[in-house]
Design an enzyme around this catalytic site. Structure first.
Site, short mmCIF file in Angstrom:
data_model
loop_
_atom_site.label_atom_id
_atom_site.label_comp_id
_atom_site.label_asym_id
_atom_site.label_seq_id
_atom_site.Cartn_x
_atom_site.Cartn_y
_atom_site.Cartn_z
N TYR A 271 43.93 40.34 44.18
CA TYR A 271 42.46 40.36 44.21
C TYR A 271 41.89 39.10 43.55
CZ TYR A 271 37.66 41.72 43.14
OH TYR A 271 36.28 41.73 43.02
N VAL B 287 29.76 35.76 43.63
CA VAL B 287 29.20 35.20 42.39
C VAL B 287 29.55 33.72 42.19
CG1 VAL B 287 28.96 37.36 41.08
CG2 VAL B 287 31.12 36.09 40.97
N TYR C 132 25.27 44.15 47.72
CA TYR C 132 25.30 45.23 46.71
C TYR C 132 23.96 45.93 46.64
CZ TYR C 132 28.86 41.84 45.63
OH TYR C 132 29.85 40.94 45.74
N SER D 243 33.35 37.40 46.01
CA SER D 243 33.27 38.64 46.80
C SER D 243 33.23 38.42 48.31
CB SER D 243 32.05 39.45 46.38
OG SER D 243 32.35 40.13 45.20
N LYS E 244 36.12 39.62 50.14
CA LYS E 244 36.29 41.05 50.45
C LYS E 244 36.12 41.32 51.94
CE LYS E 244 34.44 42.44 45.93
NZ LYS E 244 33.19 42.78 45.24
#
Ligand code: GLN
Length: 323
Positions: free
Chosen positions: A207, A277, A259, A79, A82
């Site tokens: 992605y 992760v 998050y 992530s 991102k």
């Protein structure tokens, strides 16, 4: 170097040695705690990681680097990528266009949650750092296919980290591509409500590729300090992003970067950061430092347990808190 960097706070004499000592000590103190976390297994290849690994790197806007522990162990960005695709989208499409399709608000839900997307109309992902938001952000980029879209993200990741040979971990990419029912469900749902357009499998392919970009803790430290300096990589001297784009990225990292663990992280550490992760965390202390941590043992929210513990201690020891 740009003026933002030149105007950055200069460290008092002797801080370099203090930093080395603090990094060594935190790795030593935190390492036993990694046994309390678990490696991610929903991407089967990530399940093979050694959960006892723990490393850290720190870079300053003046171009110093400090490292400790398993700082050179490779892992995938997941992530953290991102942040890179968001930086690219903001640069190429502009703030208004991106945020008309993806929100900027934190969520109290897990990173791969589908629930609120259905409950709240318009069905727009809440922010670009959850999976749904990152997939929509990628779909907005002006590239015809996964190959060119991924190449653009990889190029920006290379310039942010200064690792010009940075590339995919093929095994992790294939492992996620072949098992990612959840991200497929998210993407097809988004298309069904008009929130995502285009070739879904092609967008997902880029992605999965960006998530599998392989880095080490030092690469993340350089990325963090490039964002901290307002977009100039202090090692290459290149302006990689505008200071305005960096400000938006740091604001979203501060509010949404971990998050549903973002609020607790802001209280404990007080620095903009983004987790993945794969076990990495990139942190950015405006005008001062970038920090990269690696510890694949995760907490129940999917954030590196050792990484958070190390950052909490370092923030306190070196007075890094900005939030
Ligand atoms: N590739 C991962 C996924 O989509 C990234 C998630 C993460 O790092 N939190 O599930």
């Amino acid at each position: 170097m740009n003026t933002e960097v030149l105007n950055g706070r200069l460290e008092p004499h002797g801080d370099g040695e203090l930093i080395s000592k603090v990094l060594e000590t935190v790795v030593e103190q935190v390492r036993p705690c990694t046994s309390r976390g678990s490696v991610a297994t929903y991407i089967p290849e990530l399940g093979k990681q050694d959960k006892g690994l723990l490393g850290i790197a720190m870079a300053s806007v003046q171009g110093d680097v400090w490292v400790a522990g398993d700082w050179d162990s490779p892992f995938t960005m997941q992530s953290i990528s991102k942040v890179v695709s968001l930086g690219l989208a903001l640069t190429e499409m502009g703030e208004e266009r991106v945020f008309s399709r993806v929100g900027v608000d934190p969520t109290a839900d897990p990173f791969n949650s589908i629930m609120r997307l259905e409950m709240v109309a318009p069905h727009r992902p809440q922010n670009p750092l959850i999976n749904a938001g990152a997939i929509v952000t990628l779909s907005l980029l002006p590239y015809p296919d996964s190959h060119s879209r991924f190449a653009a993200v990889r190029d920006l990741a290379r310039r942010l980290t200064g690792a010009m040979d940075l590339d995919m971990d093929e095994a992790v990419y294939v492992s996620e591509r072949d098992t990612s029912d959840r991200n497929r469900a998210l993407a097809y749902f988004l298309r069904s409500v008009g929130a995502l357009e285009g070739d879904i499998e092609d967008i997902l392919d880029s992605y999965f590729r960006q998530c599998s970009l392989r880095v080490n803790a030092k690469d993340l430290a350089v990325m963090g300090v490039t964002l901290a300096s307002g977009g100039v990589n202090p090692f290459s001297g290149e302006r990689v992003l505008s200071s305005k784009v960096c400000r938006i990225m740091r604001a979203l990292m501060a509010t949404c970067g971990l998050y549903d663990g973002s609020g607790e992280f802001a209280v404990r550490v007080g620095v903009p950061a983004k987790s993945g992760v794969g076990g990495g965390i990139v942190a950015s202390v405006p005008m001062r430092y970038g920090i990269g941590t690696f510890g694949p043992a995760l907490d129940p929210k999917g954030n590196s347990l050792g990484g958070i513990m190390m950052l909490e201690r370092i923030s306190k020891e070196l007075s890094l808190r900005v939030l």
